[in-house]
Scaffold this motif. Structure first.
Motif, PDB file in Angstrom:
ATOM      1  N   ALA A 166      46.651  35.681  54.996  1.00  0.00           N
ATOM      2  CA  ALA A 166      47.289  35.208  53.767  1.00  0.00           C
ATOM      3  C   ALA A 166      47.048  36.197  52.624  1.00  0.00           C
ATOM      4  CB  ALA A 166      46.758  33.826  53.397  1.00  0.00           C
ATOM      5  N   ALA A 167      45.829  36.715  52.525  1.00  0.00           N
ATOM      6  CA  ALA A 167      45.525  37.695  51.480  1.00  0.00           C
ATOM      7  C   ALA A 167      46.407  38.930  51.623  1.00  0.00           C
ATOM      8  CB  ALA A 167      44.052  38.082  51.538  1.00  0.00           C
ATOM      9  N   ARG A 168      46.596  39.381  52.855  1.00  0.00           N
ATOM     10  CA  ARG A 168      47.423  40.565  53.084  1.00  0.00           C
ATOM     11  C   ARG A 168      48.874  40.315  52.672  1.00  0.00           C
ATOM     12  NH1 ARG A 168      50.731  43.009  56.517  1.00  0.00           N
ATOM     13  NH2 ARG A 168      50.979  41.170  57.837  1.00  0.00           N
ATOM     14  N   LEU A 169      49.400  39.138  53.034  1.00  0.00           N
ATOM     15  CA  LEU A 169      50.792  38.830  52.720  1.00  0.00           C
ATOM     16  C   LEU A 169      51.002  38.653  51.213  1.00  0.00           C
ATOM     17  CD1 LEU A 169      51.693  36.371  55.614  1.00  0.00           C
ATOM     18  CD2 LEU A 169      52.282  38.789  55.424  1.00  0.00           C
ATOM     19  N   PHE A 170      50.120  37.914  50.559  1.00  0.00           N
ATOM     20  CA  PHE A 170      50.248  37.758  49.104  1.00  0.00           C
ATOM     21  C   PHE A 170      50.096  39.109  48.407  1.00  0.00           C
ATOM     22  CE2 PHE A 170      49.292  33.167  49.751  1.00  0.00           C
ATOM     23  CZ  PHE A 170      50.305  32.635  48.973  1.00  0.00           C
ATOM     24  N   GLY A 171      49.172  39.935  48.892  1.00  0.00           N
ATOM     25  CA  GLY A 171      48.997  41.247  48.296  1.00  0.00           C
ATOM     26  C   GLY A 171      50.236  42.108  48.440  1.00  0.00           C
ATOM     27  N   ALA A 172      50.920  41.996  49.588  1.00  0.00           N
ATOM     28  CA  ALA A 172      52.142  42.767  49.810  1.00  0.00           C
ATOM     29  C   ALA A 172      53.246  42.360  48.837  1.00  0.00           C
ATOM     30  CB  ALA A 172      52.614  42.591  51.247  1.00  0.00           C
ATOM     31  N   LEU A 173      53.165  41.134  48.312  1.00  0.00           N
ATOM     32  CA  LEU A 173      54.156  40.658  47.340  1.00  0.00           C
ATOM     33  C   LEU A 173      53.809  41.084  45.908  1.00  0.00           C
ATOM     34  CD1 LEU A 173      54.646  37.079  48.799  1.00  0.00           C
ATOM     35  CD2 LEU A 173      56.354  38.922  48.775  1.00  0.00           C
ATOM     36  N   GLY A 174      52.675  41.737  45.743  1.00  0.00           N
ATOM     37  CA  GLY A 174      52.287  42.217  44.422  1.00  0.00           C
ATOM     38  C   GLY A 174      51.315  41.322  43.683  1.00  0.00           C
ATOM     39  N   CYS A 175      50.827  40.257  44.347  1.00  0.00           N
ATOM     40  CA  CYS A 175      49.886  39.344  43.694  1.00  0.00           C
ATOM     41  C   CYS A 175      48.496  39.968  43.604  1.00  0.00           C
ATOM     42  CB  CYS A 175      49.775  38.038  44.485  1.00  0.00           C
ATOM     43  SG  CYS A 175      51.322  37.150  44.693  1.00  0.00           S
ATOM     44  N   ALA A 176      47.766  39.630  42.557  1.00  0.00           N
ATOM     45  CA  ALA A 176      46.336  39.943  42.479  1.00  0.00           C
ATOM     46  C   ALA A 176      45.605  38.880  43.292  1.00  0.00           C
ATOM     47  CB  ALA A 176      45.867  39.920  41.027  1.00  0.00           C
ATOM     48  N   VAL A 177      44.913  39.292  44.342  1.00  0.00           N
ATOM     49  CA  VAL A 177      44.328  38.346  45.295  1.00  0.00           C
ATOM     50  C   VAL A 177      42.807  38.447  45.264  1.00  0.00           C
ATOM     51  CG1 VAL A 177      44.289  37.555  47.693  1.00  0.00           C
ATOM     52  CG2 VAL A 177      46.364  38.628  46.776  1.00  0.00           C
ATOM     53  N   SER A 178      42.159  37.294  45.124  1.00  0.00           N
ATOM     54  CA  SER A 178      40.705  37.185  45.213  1.00  0.00           C
ATOM     55  C   SER A 178      40.358  36.179  46.300  1.00  0.00           C
ATOM     56  CB  SER A 178      40.105  36.739  43.883  1.00  0.00           C
ATOM     57  OG  SER A 178      40.474  37.608  42.830  1.00  0.00           O
ATOM     58  N   TYR A 179      39.113  36.206  46.745  1.00  0.00           N
ATOM     59  CA  TYR A 179      38.712  35.261  47.789  1.00  0.00           C
ATOM     60  C   TYR A 179      37.265  34.849  47.605  1.00  0.00           C
ATOM     61  CZ  TYR A 179      35.731  38.563  50.346  1.00  0.00           C
ATOM     62  OH  TYR A 179      34.713  39.409  50.700  1.00  0.00           O
ATOM     63  N   TRP A 180      36.929  33.719  48.219  1.00  0.00           N
ATOM     64  CA  TRP A 180      35.536  33.280  48.381  1.00  0.00           C
ATOM     65  C   TRP A 180      35.351  32.864  49.818  1.00  0.00           C
ATOM     66  CZ3 TRP A 180      33.678  28.681  50.288  1.00  0.00           C
ATOM     67  CH2 TRP A 180      32.278  28.529  50.259  1.00  0.00           C
ATOM     68  N   SER A 181      34.243  33.236  50.401  1.00  0.00           N
ATOM     69  CA  SER A 181      33.849  32.719  51.707  1.00  0.00           C
ATOM     70  C   SER A 181      32.333  32.625  51.719  1.00  0.00           C
ATOM     71  CB  SER A 181      34.355  33.613  52.844  1.00  0.00           C
ATOM     72  OG  SER A 181      33.673  34.847  52.846  1.00  0.00           O
ATOM     73  N   ARG A 182      31.812  32.007  52.751  1.00  0.00           N
ATOM     74  CA  ARG A 182      30.369  31.812  52.803  1.00  0.00           C
ATOM     75  C   ARG A 182      29.615  33.120  53.018  1.00  0.00           C
ATOM     76  NH1 ARG A 182      31.041  26.876  56.873  1.00  0.00           N
ATOM     77  NH2 ARG A 182      32.868  28.157  57.308  1.00  0.00           N
ATOM     78  N   ARG A 183      30.325  34.157  53.437  1.00  0.00           N
ATOM     79  CA  ARG A 183      29.736  35.493  53.464  1.00  0.00           C
ATOM     80  C   ARG A 183      30.798  36.503  53.035  1.00  0.00           C
ATOM     81  NH1 ARG A 183      31.074  38.372  58.141  1.00  0.00           N
ATOM     82  NH2 ARG A 183      32.012  37.129  59.809  1.00  0.00           N
TER      83      ARG A 183
END
Length: 329
Positions: A166-183
């Motif tokens: 999902a991060a890759r696809l949103f990034g390809a659309l030009g979105c600024a993408v951030s994430y959180w995970s347990r690591r």
């Protein structure tokens, strides 16, 4: 010659389909399904089962009582990414490795998340309903607030295979993408933020984290209140990560301008559930991963892992920390 492995298929494939799936193993396996598709049928079939393919619908849940009944059980394979229909702790205590099909439907679910975000940003479902009803709500649609997706800040909660895609696809659309995970993921194509910080800068929040004891209720009223005004929520995780009541409260307060929900706390939700009547909610019957390609991927992953177990090779995608070498009892 060794006795055939007893494989019990709990998912609703049917006896002949289940046997066809493992036909490459020939006489090395004896594949069966419960006589009745209910808890009694499952419990009656479990004592002789050595390998169990779990039920992706969740109807036949393998809980602690079921684990205790399965005295010969050596391996459980889920035909899905989620394992919430299993008592993983009980299986681990019994020394039974549990595997899922991580990554098999990642592209399908990630595409659904992006498509749902488009639908929310452009009010597609609302406009469709208005035109079908005989109207022409052009100005009203614009007044509801329409957005271009590239201008949105996207936050992704959970960075497994689905979150990463999902991060890759949103990034390809030009979105600024951030994430959180347990690591943290050093290879991530997105910026890591602590959870509360992530929420504060997410115009579109995508939930893609597994449901565990740690993530149940992860997004409560307090955390949803951290979102920017008029944020959008896309949930492709599990309903328990954020309660239906918390989503409703955030919609009613205006904190959320809309939500796209593929999952719910109880599935299906009651016919009179208030989420069903809201025009700012896009509803989906837990089908984000249900594409022909993803189903083929899942079936292949299940078949390959069961074959590996029977042939004495390591299985893949073990989720409970046990050895990937499956040993008969």
């Amino acid at each position: 010659m060794a006795a055939p492995w007893r494989v019990l298929m709990l998912s609703p494939f049917g006896r002949e389909v289940a046997r066809g799936l493992l036909a490459p193993l020939g006489d090395a396996v004896d594949v069966d399904v419960p006589e009745t598709r209910d808890r009694a049928g499952m419990l009656a079939a479990l004592p002789e089962a050595e390998i169990v393919v779990g039920d992706y619908t969740g109807l036949l849940a393998v809980d602690a009582e079921a684990v205790a009944a399965a005295r010969r059980l050596a391996f459980v394979q889920m035909p899905s990414v989620g394992t919430d229909s299993l008592d993983v702790a009980a299986l681990t205590a019994a020394g039974v490795p549990v595997a899922n099909t991580a990554g098999a439907n990642a592209r399908a679910v990630a595409e659904w998340a992006v498509g749902a975000a488009f639908a929310l940003c452009r009010q597609l479902a609302w406009g469709d309903r208005g035109v079908r009803a005989g109207g022409w709500p052009q100005r009203a649609l614009i007044a509801r607030g329409t957005r271009e997706i590239h201008a949105q800040r996207v936050g992704i909660v959970g960075y497994g295979a689905i979150g990463a895609e999902a991060a890759r696809l949103f990034g390809a659309l030009g979105c600024a993408v951030s994430y959180w995970s347990r690591r943290r993921r050093p290879e991530a194509a997105a910026t890591y933020r602590e959870l509360d910080d992530l929420l504060a800068v997410s115009d579109i929040l995508v939930l893609a984290v597994p449901l565990t004891a740690e993530t149940t209720g992860l997004l409560d009223d307090r955390r949803l209140a951290l979102l920017p005004d008029r944020a959008l929520l896309v949930n492709v995780a599990r309903g328990g990560v954020v309660s239906d009541a918390a989503v409703l409260a955030a919609l009613e307060s205006g904190r959320l301008a809309g939500a796209a929900l593929d999952v719910f706390e109880e599935e299906p939700p009651a016919a009179d559930h208030p989420l069903r009547s809201r025009e700012d909610v896009l509803l989906s019957p837990h089908a984000a991963g249900a594409t022909g390609q993803s189903q083929l991927n899942i079936v292949s992953a299940v078949r390959d892992n069961v074959i590996a177990a029977v042939e004495g090779r390591d299985v893949t995608n073990v989720v409970n920390g046990l050895s990937p070498q499956v040993r008969r009892r």
